[in-house]
Design an enzyme around this catalytic site. Structure first.
Site, mmCIF file in Angstrom:
data_model
loop_
_atom_site.group_PDB
_atom_site.id
_atom_site.type_symbol
_atom_site.label_atom_id
_atom_site.label_comp_id
_atom_site.label_asym_id
_atom_site.label_seq_id
_atom_site.Cartn_x
_atom_site.Cartn_y
_atom_site.Cartn_z
ATOM 1 N N ASP A 22 0.824 -1.227 0.000
ATOM 2 C CA ASP A 22 0.000 0.000 0.000
ATOM 3 C C ASP A 22 0.851 1.267 0.000
ATOM 4 O O ASP A 22 0.607 2.190 -0.787
ATOM 5 C CB ASP A 22 -1.062 0.003 1.133
ATOM 6 N N SER A 107 -5.980 -4.891 12.717
ATOM 7 C CA SER A 107 -6.229 -3.446 12.688
ATOM 8 C C SER A 107 -7.112 -2.950 13.815
ATOM 9 O O SER A 107 -7.999 -2.115 13.610
ATOM 10 C CB SER A 107 -6.841 -3.031 11.344
ATOM 11 N N SER A 108 -6.853 -3.433 15.021
ATOM 12 C CA SER A 108 -7.624 -2.923 16.157
ATOM 13 C C SER A 108 -7.381 -1.422 16.326
ATOM 14 O O SER A 108 -8.309 -0.685 16.679
ATOM 15 C CB SER A 108 -7.250 -3.663 17.440
ATOM 16 N N ASP A 149 -5.523 -0.196 5.901
ATOM 17 C CA ASP A 149 -6.343 -0.591 7.051
ATOM 18 C C ASP A 149 -7.538 0.346 7.202
ATOM 19 O O ASP A 149 -8.687 -0.091 7.313
ATOM 20 C CB ASP A 149 -5.524 -0.538 8.347
HETATM 21 C C1 GLA Z 1 0.090 -2.422 8.485
HETATM 22 C C2 GLA Z 1 -0.087 -1.009 7.923
HETATM 23 C C3 GLA Z 1 -0.715 -1.055 6.531
HETATM 24 C C4 GLA Z 1 0.049 -2.002 5.615
HETATM 25 C C5 GLA Z 1 0.272 -3.351 6.289
HETATM 26 C C6 GLA Z 1 1.153 -4.261 5.477
HETATM 27 O O1 GLA Z 1 -1.146 -3.019 8.708
HETATM 28 O O2 GLA Z 1 -0.907 -0.239 8.779
HETATM 29 O O3 GLA Z 1 -0.775 0.241 5.992
HETATM 30 O O4 GLA Z 1 1.243 -1.429 5.181
HETATM 31 O O5 GLA Z 1 0.853 -3.208 7.576
HETATM 32 O O6 GLA Z 1 0.517 -4.590 4.294
#
Ligand code: GLA
Length: 336
Positions: A22, A107-108, A149
């Site tokens: 990303d 992604s909490s 995320d």
């Molecule tokens: C974390 C970051 C994302 C992304 C992922 C790896 O979750 O917050 O932006 O870079 O790692 O894909």
């Protein structure tokens, strides 16, 4: 006097494929899941006062916020980062509830940030809210995370995974067929991005980009022309991972779960070998899932360095983890 109550809900997300792409403007394919974080509060005053059913410590912060990164307890930094980014002047008092396991790569922290942004009255588009929450996370933690995320959480569509083109920020929902069931299995290793090699990986990719141009579209010859073997491996991961996202999206749309599984497995190999963000614990979980009947493929999900593995399995299979279903994005309700 009217009391305004707010109830904001933000899902966690699992990334099916496309990690560490990303922030280089590549492709990622996450989906919002049914595990979620909510903020229920009464709006007003000039303080943000929150407690959480999941994490100890009470967040008590006075507005306006000038330095979100200094807030204690640490989870309050995400709340403060959002308030700082929004320039919030009106506070809230209430409670955070969460079924998104912390430190697991689901992604909490982004779910908490998005729920707070909506509760504090951010009325932007899903992309605008996601961008503000991404900046809030930069302010709060100093980790230079990408947009995946936050955007997966704001733009989630029930029954769908999302292809995110991080160059154009276009989101394309892809239906998840009934034959594809995703599980998230914890490696037992808590993941923490602050102080991890995440920023270093991003810098390495940027160095490679500086030498050969955009990594998601770099040619094989351009990647091979990188004389530093480490930069070559990092660039090769980004390039091949973007190709795998495209192939995965097409295979999922065609309900070809066997091919999807192969692509997930190849993705893990690339994250382990070329990008070096796996751990022995994650590799062990991936290995054991791959030899489980009815599992088509498995890979680490999110940043790596610990946390969770995502597996694609037949509907009849039951694994020791969370069965995650593709869910709608974040939402908010206000009442008097
Ligand atoms: C974390 C970051 C994302 C992304 C992922 C790896 O979750 O917050 O932006 O870079 O790692 O894909």
């Amino acid at each position: 006097m009217t009391v305004t109550r707010v109830h904001a809900v933000a899902p966690g997300r699992v990334n099916l494929i496309g990690d560490h792409t990303d922030y280089m403007g590549g492709l990622a394919m996450p989906m919002a899941v049914q595990l979620e974080t909510s903020v229920t509060a009464v709006l007003g005053g000039s303080m943000i006062e929150l407690r959480s059913d999941a994490i100890p410590g009470r967040v008590d912060i006075a507005l306006p916020i000038r330095d979100a990164s200094a807030v204690e307890p640490a989870w309050g930094r995400y709340v403060a980062g959002v308030a700082q980014e929004l320039g919030a002047a009106i506070g809230m008092r209430g409670e955070v509830r969460s079924s998104v396991p912390a430190g697991s790569g689901l992604s909490s922290s982004a779910a908490l940030a998005v729920a707070c942004a909506l509760a504090l009255g951010d009325t932007g588009t899903p992309l605008q809210v996601a961008e503000r929450c991404q900046r809030a996370e930069h302010l709060a933690t100093g980790v230079p995370c990408g947009i995946m995320d936050q955007l997966a959480i704001t733009a989630g569509v029930e029954g769908h995974a999302l292809v995110i083109d991080c160059a154009t920020l276009q989101v394309t929902p892809v239906p998840v067929p009934d034959s594809a069931v995703f599980w998230v299995v914890h490696s037992g290793q808590h993941r923490q991005l602050v102080g991890s090699a995440y920023a270093e990986r991003r810098q390495q990719c940027e160095r490679a980009e500086h030498l050969i141009g955009r990594l998601p579209s770099a040619s094989r010859a351009e990647i091979d022309s990188l004389t530093d073997p480490l930069l070559r491996r990092r660039a090769r991961h980004v390039r091949t991972e973007c190709d795998r996202v495209e192939a995965f999206a097409a295979s999922l749309a065609a309900a070809d779960v066997v091919r999807c599984g192969e692509l997930m497995t190849a993705s893990h190999e690339s994250l382990r070998g070329d990008f070096e963000v796996s751990t022995p614990e994650l590799d062990r979980v991936v290995e054991s899932l791959r030899s489980t009947p009815g599992v088509h493929g498995a890979r680490l999900t999110g940043a790596g360095f610990g946390g969770c593995v995502v597996a694609l399995a037949d509907p009849a299979v039951v694994l020791a983890g969370w069965r995650v279903t593709p869910s709608a994005g974040a939402r908010v309700e206000f009442s008097n």
